[in-house]
Enzyme design. Structure first.
Site, PDB file in Angstrom:
ATOM      1  N   VAL A 100      31.598  44.049  36.482  1.00 30.38           N
ATOM      2  CA  VAL A 100      31.838  44.325  37.905  1.00 30.38           C
ATOM      3  C   VAL A 100      30.691  43.777  38.767  1.00 30.38           C
ATOM      4  O   VAL A 100      30.587  44.098  39.939  1.00 30.38           O
ATOM      5  CB  VAL A 100      32.005  45.845  38.149  1.00 30.38           C
ATOM      6  CG1 VAL A 100      33.233  46.375  37.415  1.00 30.38           C
ATOM      7  CG2 VAL A 100      30.765  46.638  37.741  1.00 30.38           C
ATOM      8  N   HIS A 141      38.036  45.078  35.801  1.00 33.01           N
ATOM      9  CA  HIS A 141      37.540  46.418  36.143  1.00 33.01           C
ATOM     10  C   HIS A 141      37.046  46.497  37.586  1.00 33.01           C
ATOM     11  O   HIS A 141      36.305  47.405  37.941  1.00 33.01           O
ATOM     12  CB  HIS A 141      36.444  46.834  35.152  1.00 33.01           C
ATOM     13  CG  HIS A 141      36.955  46.950  33.748  1.00 33.01           C
ATOM     14  ND1 HIS A 141      36.133  46.865  32.642  1.00 33.01           N
ATOM     15  CD2 HIS A 141      38.206  47.146  33.270  1.00 33.01           C
ATOM     16  CE1 HIS A 141      36.876  47.003  31.540  1.00 33.01           C
ATOM     17  NE2 HIS A 141      38.121  47.161  31.897  1.00 33.01           N
ATOM     18  N   CYS A 176      38.340  53.064  50.089  1.00 37.54           N
ATOM     19  CA  CYS A 176      38.619  54.450  50.452  1.00 37.54           C
ATOM     20  C   CYS A 176      39.729  54.981  49.553  1.00 37.54           C
ATOM     21  O   CYS A 176      40.766  54.328  49.390  1.00 37.54           O
ATOM     22  CB  CYS A 176      39.050  54.541  51.919  1.00 37.54           C
ATOM     23  SG  CYS A 176      39.575  56.214  52.395  1.00 37.54           S
TER      24      CYS A 176
END
Length: 244
Positions: free
Chosen positions: A92, A110, A118
């Site tokens: 990531v 990932h 959000c």
């Protein structure tokens, strides 16, 4: 045009100063409690977990890390005529793109730690902006649009992978002529299964990893040397006098 698929795991980024998770010095071995910080149910239910998670993000070595020789070798191969390179990464950290891989040619299974999302309205924004709010004193910054809980745009434990990203990854694995699994234990599914899918569809499978993996018996080539030297050497051989 030779389609080369690179499946990269945490091991490709350790030379950049980002520790892996399950290795001898890995994050989960050093601090088993840290796993809660990236487990969706714990994160959503406990404000204290979220505060600790934001501190972990703020202090992440990712922000100081630079691409290493292995990342650069992948990006260099992508620029060579005769090769179509696609990166499927379990990482990531975004270092493949920083090294020069076009964003559209990198599938992040990932997600990415460089953005936040959000959990309420799904609005995405930059991690840099969120961390600036943490630095300014917000211990658990909420979504500026709806007030919902923010999290990094990564797949936490307990969350499903994006089905579209996984579908694209499987299509690349099936179509690849050369499939290189590098720095991954090939133990986390469904990402690990991509190596088997590639081999079943006729790809030449190379596994570059310090430790044995469940897919070693399918590999045409097993390399246990350090990734920072082994991967550049392997990819340079593809570009050799034979032209691939």
């Amino acid at each position: 045009m030779t389609l080369v698929a690179i499946l990269s795991g945490a091991g490709i980024s350790t030379d950049s100063g980002i520790p892996d998770y399950r290795g001898p010095g890995g994050l989960w071995r050093r601090d088993p409690e840290a796993e809660k910080l990236v487990t969706y149910d714990y994160y959503m239910a406990d404000p204290d977990i979220r505060r600790r998670a934001w501190q972990m993000r703020r202090d992440s070595p990712t922000w100081r890390a630079r691409p290493n020789a292995a990342h650069r070798a992948v990006a260099e191969l992508e620029k060579r005529p005769g090769f179509a390179v696609r990166v499927i990464t379990q990482n990531v950290d975004g270092l493949h793109q920083v090294a020069g891989m076009p964003d559209r040619k990198v599938l992040e299974l990932h997600g990415t730690s460089r953005s936040v999302v959000c959990t309420g309205c799904h609005l995405r924004s930059s991690m840099e902006d969120a961390l600036a709010r943490v630095e300014a004193g917000e211990e658990d910054p909420s979504c500026l649009a709806c007030g919902g809980i923010l999290k990094s745009a990564t797949v936490m434990f307990g969350q499903r992978l994006d089905p579209q990203v996984l579908s694209e990854a499987m299509a690349i694995a099936k179509a690849s002529e050369i499939f290189v699994a590098v720095g991954t234990s090939l133990q986390v599914q469904p990402a690990a299964s991509l190596a088997g899918i590639a081999a079943e569809h006729g790809a030449r499978l190379s596994i570059v990893n310090a430790d044995p993996t469940p897919y070693d018996e399918l590999a045409d080539e097993l390399i246990r040397e350090p990734i920072g030297t082994a991967l550049p050497k392997l990819l340079a051989a593809l570009r050799g006098p034979s032209g691939g």
